[in-house]
Design an enzyme around this catalytic site. Sequence first.
Site, short mmCIF file in Angstrom:
data_model
loop_
_atom_site.label_atom_id
_atom_site.label_comp_id
_atom_site.label_asym_id
_atom_site.label_seq_id
_atom_site.Cartn_x
_atom_site.Cartn_y
_atom_site.Cartn_z
CB SER A 85 -64.22 45.32 21.93
OG SER A 85 -64.08 46.65 21.50
CD GLU B 86 -64.63 50.36 18.05
OE1 GLU B 86 -65.04 50.31 16.88
OE2 GLU B 86 -64.45 51.43 18.64
CE1 TYR C 142 -61.09 43.92 17.53
CE2 TYR C 142 -62.61 45.68 18.10
CZ TYR C 142 -61.65 44.76 18.49
OH TYR C 142 -61.27 44.66 19.80
P1 NAP Z 1 -52.92 43.90 20.50
O1 NAP Z 1 -51.85 44.68 21.18
O2 NAP Z 1 -53.25 44.20 19.08
O3 NAP Z 1 -52.55 42.34 20.63
C1 NAP Z 1 -53.24 41.36 19.90
C2 NAP Z 1 -52.56 40.03 20.10
O4 NAP Z 1 -53.25 39.04 19.30
C3 NAP Z 1 -51.09 39.98 19.65
O5 NAP Z 1 -50.37 39.17 20.53
C4 NAP Z 1 -51.19 39.33 18.28
O6 NAP Z 1 -50.00 38.68 17.89
C5 NAP Z 1 -52.27 38.32 18.55
N1 NAP Z 1 -52.89 37.78 17.35
C6 NAP Z 1 -53.35 38.42 16.26
N2 NAP Z 1 -53.84 37.56 15.37
C7 NAP Z 1 -53.68 36.33 15.89
C8 NAP Z 1 -53.96 35.03 15.44
N3 NAP Z 1 -54.49 34.78 14.24
N4 NAP Z 1 -53.65 33.98 16.23
C9 NAP Z 1 -53.06 34.19 17.43
N5 NAP Z 1 -52.74 35.39 17.89
C10 NAP Z 1 -53.06 36.45 17.14
O7 NAP Z 1 -54.29 44.02 21.32
P2 NAP Z 1 -54.53 44.44 22.86
O8 NAP Z 1 -54.72 45.92 22.90
O9 NAP Z 1 -53.52 43.79 23.70
O10 NAP Z 1 -55.96 43.81 23.12
C11 NAP Z 1 -56.10 42.48 23.60
C12 NAP Z 1 -57.48 41.95 23.24
O11 NAP Z 1 -58.48 42.78 23.81
C13 NAP Z 1 -57.77 41.93 21.75
O12 NAP Z 1 -58.59 40.82 21.50
C14 NAP Z 1 -58.54 43.21 21.51
O13 NAP Z 1 -59.37 43.07 20.38
C15 NAP Z 1 -59.33 43.30 22.79
N6 NAP Z 1 -59.68 44.64 23.24
C16 NAP Z 1 -58.73 45.61 23.34
C17 NAP Z 1 -59.08 46.84 23.83
C18 NAP Z 1 -58.05 47.94 23.98
O14 NAP Z 1 -58.45 49.10 24.14
N7 NAP Z 1 -56.77 47.63 24.00
C19 NAP Z 1 -60.40 47.10 24.25
C20 NAP Z 1 -61.35 46.07 24.14
C21 NAP Z 1 -60.97 44.83 23.66
P3 NAP Z 1 -48.83 39.46 17.09
O15 NAP Z 1 -48.05 40.20 18.15
O16 NAP Z 1 -48.09 38.37 16.44
O17 NAP Z 1 -49.50 40.40 16.14
O1 F7E Z 2 -58.96 54.94 17.35
C1 F7E Z 2 -59.59 58.14 15.69
C2 F7E Z 2 -60.29 56.90 15.16
O2 F7E Z 2 -57.52 53.08 16.56
C3 F7E Z 2 -59.60 55.78 18.29
C4 F7E Z 2 -58.85 48.97 19.75
O3 F7E Z 2 -58.04 48.59 20.83
O4 F7E Z 2 -60.28 50.26 21.16
C5 F7E Z 2 -59.44 50.34 20.02
O5 F7E Z 2 -60.18 50.73 18.87
C6 F7E Z 2 -60.28 56.93 17.57
C7 F7E Z 2 -61.12 56.50 16.37
O6 F7E Z 2 -58.90 52.84 18.68
C8 F7E Z 2 -56.46 58.39 13.91
O7 F7E Z 2 -61.04 57.20 13.99
C9 F7E Z 2 -58.10 59.71 14.43
O8 F7E Z 2 -62.33 57.21 16.38
O9 F7E Z 2 -56.92 54.29 18.69
P1 F7E Z 2 -57.97 53.77 17.79
P2 F7E Z 2 -60.36 52.25 18.44
O10 F7E Z 2 -60.74 52.25 17.03
O11 F7E Z 2 -61.27 52.95 19.38
C10 F7E Z 2 -61.37 49.34 21.07
C11 F7E Z 2 -62.12 49.36 22.37
C12 F7E Z 2 -60.95 48.00 20.63
O12 F7E Z 2 -61.55 47.00 21.00
C13 F7E Z 2 -59.93 47.93 19.55
O13 F7E Z 2 -59.31 46.65 19.53
O14 F7E Z 2 -59.26 57.79 17.03
N1 F7E Z 2 -58.38 58.48 14.95
N2 F7E Z 2 -56.93 59.68 13.78
C14 F7E Z 2 -57.37 57.66 14.65
N3 F7E Z 2 -57.17 56.35 14.95
C15 F7E Z 2 -56.02 55.78 14.51
N4 F7E Z 2 -55.77 54.47 14.81
N5 F7E Z 2 -55.11 56.47 13.76
C16 F7E Z 2 -55.28 57.78 13.43
O15 F7E Z 2 -54.43 58.38 12.75
#
Ligand code: NAP
Ligand code: F7E
Length: 346
Positions: free
Chosen positions: A132, A134, A156
Amino acid sequence: MSSSKIALITGITGQDGYYLSKLLLEKNYIVHGTVRRSSNINTDRIDPLIAEYSPKGMLILHYSDLLDSSSLSSLVNLIQPDEVYNLAAQSHVNVSFKNPIFTTQVGTLGALSLMEAIRYSEKRIKFYQASSSEMFGGKERIMLDENSPLIPKSPYAASKIFAHHMSQIYRDSYDLFFTNGILFNHESPYRGETFVTRKITKAIGRIQHGIQSKLTLGNLDASRDWGFAGDYVEGMYLMMQHETPEDWVLATGETHTVKEFLEIAFNSVNLNWEDYVESSEKYFRPNEVDYLLGDSSKARKKLNWEPKISFQELVKLMVDHDMKEAEREKVLIDNNLIKPTWENPI
Ligand code: NAP
Ligand code: F7E
């Protein structure tokens, strides 16, 4: 006739799990996915795929958890996959401060258990680790690529760095096809409702239909490189087809603040965001990633990958989807079939 490839996806019930399984099924893969036991069945996102592909034996779900290493090794043995995509994680950054031990166990030892299961398999299995943006920490206003320093700001991010490094170490030590996708934020109508983009678009639909009156957010000044999830899973697939396992950044190369997202989203339905949005400490993080902007020129050049949906199109497609969802919710409320939920349950 060549036989279908077999994929195993952990985290298939999540946003990316939906888009990736759809992509692979359309490419004629047999897809196995892991599902955690929960008190309610939580396969909503993939239910249409289950209906279409499970009767044909192309989509098979298994109970598993990254914290249950024996379930991972027995699954890998049973399925004998060609490709494993590790998408499972506690992926909410703010929640990772509140549940640091769980987040870290899943992100580190959970991911490592899966890598171990693959390492001991007799079959040469390709592995994708969901790394990620992050991990970069986002302190400076610079473009980040595969060689940028990793400076974690949350449990994370720290756990993702561990898995990222272990994947590199296994690749180099055991000559395994272990690849890391360093993905910047990607969103869609399937995005979890507690991430900021979906929280905003969902609120807009509910405000327009009179179900919700205001929207409470945290830091509005943070800036993110937001793309469309459907484009990003294509990148994952391409990384796994590349001749060598490497690290790859996927990003749009554009960054926008939360305020900019609010402005475009509310304007698209002729509302002024400032009339509805308030800020609460509840949604501020102990440590914020201020600014993320990615340089994906390596993936663009070597994988021929590029994002197809622009930021403006992404916002619009999420707002349009959530307007329709709120319309359906309103009908159910008006007919006393459901009670309106509180706008900030968590
Ligand atoms: P998501 O919607 O939060 O999905 C996470 C998945 O992981 C869900 O299926 C969840 O199951 C499962 N999970 C959580 N804890 C688990 C455990 N202990 N054992 C097995 N499964 C578990 O995330 P996403 O947005 O699809 O992202 C997919 C992956 O890419 C994640 O690893 C995330 O950290 C990474 N990532 C996401 C982004 C982004 O912007 N979306 C960017 C960079 C990296 P449940 O449905 O049961 O909760
Ligand atoms: O926050 C701000 C918050 O939770 C984005 C995950 O998929 O992308 C995701 O992480 C920004 C942050 O995503 C609220 O403080 C303001 O600056 O949508 P987010 P994230 O933290 O960037 C990365 C790439 C991953 O890997 C992660 O798994 O928005 N923000 N107000 C808020 N964020 C949330 N959630 N809720 C608020 O009310």
